[in-house]
Design an enzyme around this catalytic site. Structure first.
Site, PDB file in Angstrom:
ATOM      1  N   TRP A  49       0.814  -1.230   0.000  1.00 15.92           N
ATOM      2  CA  TRP A  49       0.000   0.000   0.000  1.00 15.92           C
ATOM      3  C   TRP A  49       0.839   1.268   0.000  1.00 15.92           C
ATOM      4  CZ3 TRP A  49      -4.522  -1.032   4.025  1.00 15.92           C
ATOM      5  CH2 TRP A  49      -5.220  -2.172   3.622  1.00 15.92           C
ATOM      6  N   LYS A  50       2.124   1.133   0.209  1.00 17.80           N
ATOM      7  CA  LYS A  50       3.035   2.289   0.258  1.00 17.80           C
ATOM      8  C   LYS A  50       2.494   3.352   1.241  1.00 17.80           C
ATOM      9  CE  LYS A  50       4.687   0.983  -4.244  1.00 17.80           C
ATOM     10  NZ  LYS A  50       5.285   1.340  -5.508  1.00 17.80           N
ATOM     11  N   HIS A  58      12.987  -2.821  -1.017  1.00 16.74           N
ATOM     12  CA  HIS A  58      12.106  -2.308  -2.068  1.00 16.74           C
ATOM     13  C   HIS A  58      12.845  -1.204  -2.828  1.00 16.74           C
ATOM     14  CE1 HIS A  58       8.850  -0.199  -4.065  1.00 16.74           C
ATOM     15  NE2 HIS A  58       8.188  -1.353  -3.991  1.00 16.74           N
ATOM     16  N   SER A  69       3.551  -2.313 -11.954  1.00 18.37           N
ATOM     17  CA  SER A  69       2.351  -2.036 -12.754  1.00 18.37           C
ATOM     18  C   SER A  69       1.524  -3.288 -13.062  1.00 18.37           C
ATOM     19  CB  SER A  69       2.731  -1.303 -14.042  1.00 18.37           C
ATOM     20  OG  SER A  69       3.361  -0.076 -13.735  1.00 18.37           O
ATOM     21  N   GLY A 108       1.416  -2.693  -6.315  1.00 21.22           N
ATOM     22  CA  GLY A 108       1.354  -1.382  -5.681  1.00 21.22           C
ATOM     23  C   GLY A 108      -0.004  -0.743  -5.914  1.00 21.22           C
ATOM     24  N   GLY A 109      -0.077   0.156  -6.881  1.00 23.47           N
ATOM     25  CA  GLY A 109      -1.282   0.950  -7.131  1.00 23.47           C
ATOM     26  C   GLY A 109      -2.573   0.141  -7.178  1.00 23.47           C
TER      27      GLY A 109
HETATM   28  P1  13P Z   1       2.955  -0.489  -8.871  1.00 26.06           P
HETATM   29  O1  13P Z   1       2.128  -1.745  -8.960  1.00 26.06           O
HETATM   30  O2  13P Z   1       2.182   0.701  -8.457  1.00 26.06           O
HETATM   31  O3  13P Z   1       3.760  -0.286 -10.129  1.00 26.06           O
HETATM   32  O4  13P Z   1       4.026  -0.717  -7.693  1.00 26.06           O
HETATM   33  C1  13P Z   1       4.776  -1.878  -7.672  1.00 26.06           C
HETATM   34  C2  13P Z   1       5.493  -1.957  -6.395  1.00 26.06           C
HETATM   35  O5  13P Z   1       6.381  -1.177  -6.114  1.00 26.06           O
HETATM   36  C3  13P Z   1       5.077  -2.980  -5.432  1.00 26.06           C
HETATM   37  O6  13P Z   1       5.964  -3.105  -4.389  1.00 26.06           O
END
Ligand code: 13P
Length: 259
Positions: free
Chosen positions: A10-11, A95, A212, A233-234
């Protein structure tokens, strides 16, 4: 056959309420999904909610980072034992945002890896090259350096308790996914590096792809023989898209069992 893992990173996103809603929706949507493992990586401040809402489900959770050691005068940092206290099973280590934005070098990443292993947290060790490194044909060299630095520090046996994630820096948050063939080539290279040291470990190691990943490109990636899931991520910030990726993994895994 390796059981796939779909993990949501989720960052630095989400309010307390947003985290609650997302956790509840994933929990509901994942009922009945048992063929794969699912994990979420909320920010530190949302780990307690994950622990409360996901206890007694098959969904596990982890943190996005930790600092070296058990405790000490390290203002602003969070240690492995603190994460264990919040029921974390996993922790992301190395990461690309930590390596590049926060300038974590190989030595610090390796020290963090050791701290995670010391408290039996399962590290998800992220490996990946930048666009410049790819363009100058250094992808394999960079991946090998990152992996070997980890192995040299914690020893090959410790990798049994880990997950690896290949996340090309140029594909993170850019919408530029590696093609399934590009990702497969690196995953297979990682497995060969492991096999040089221990064949059984190479065969059982889960290697996730990240960069992505979306519900509509996940199936192509999961169809590759050395891709064992995704670090998302997103698309993990919305239950529908995250669950769509989980479903793609289930489908691929079941087809793999039949073939
Ligand atoms: P995204 O899926 O947003 O490109 O991010 C990938 C990521 O960094 C997962 O750790």
């Amino acid at each position: 056959m390796r059981k796939p893992l779909v993990a949501g990173n989720w960052k630095m996103h989400g309010s307390r309420q947003a985290a609650k809603t997302l956790l509840e929706s994933i929990k509901q949507g994942a009922v009945g999904i048992s063929d794969i493992d699912i994990a979420v990586f909320p920010s530190f401040v949302h780990l307690q909610q994950a622990q409360e809402l996901l206890a007694k489900t098959s969904i596990t959770w982890g943190a996005q980072n930790l600092y070296v050691g058990e405790s000490g005068a390290f203002t602003g940092e969070v240690s492995g034992p603190m994460l264990v206290d919040y029921g974390c099973q996993y922790v992301l280590i190395g990461h690309s945002e930590r390596r590049h934005v926060f300038k974590e070098d190989l030595a610090l990443v390796a020290a963090k890896l050791k701290s995670a292993c010391d408290v039996k947290l399962k590290p998800v060790l992220c490996l990946g090259e930048t666009l410049e490194q790819r363009k100058s044909d250094q992808t394999e060299q960079i991946i090998a350096e990152q992996l070997e630095s980890a192995i040299d520090t914690v020893g090959i046996k410790s990798l049994q308790n880990m997950v690896l994630a290949y996340e090309p820096v140029w594909a993170i948050g850019t919408g530029l996914t590696a093609t399934p063939e590009q990702a497969q080539a690196v995953h297979s290279y990682i497995r060969k590096l492991l096999a040089k040291q221990e064949v059984a470990l190479a065969n059982t190691m889960r290697i996730l792809y990240g960069g992505s990943v979306k519900a509509d490109n996940a199936a192509g990636l999961f169809a590759m023989p050395d891709i064992d899931g995704a670090l998302v991520g997103g698309a993990s910030l919305e239950a529908k898209s995250f669950l769509g990726i989980c479903e793609a993994a289930v489908k691929e895994f079941k087809e793999g069992l039949l073939s």
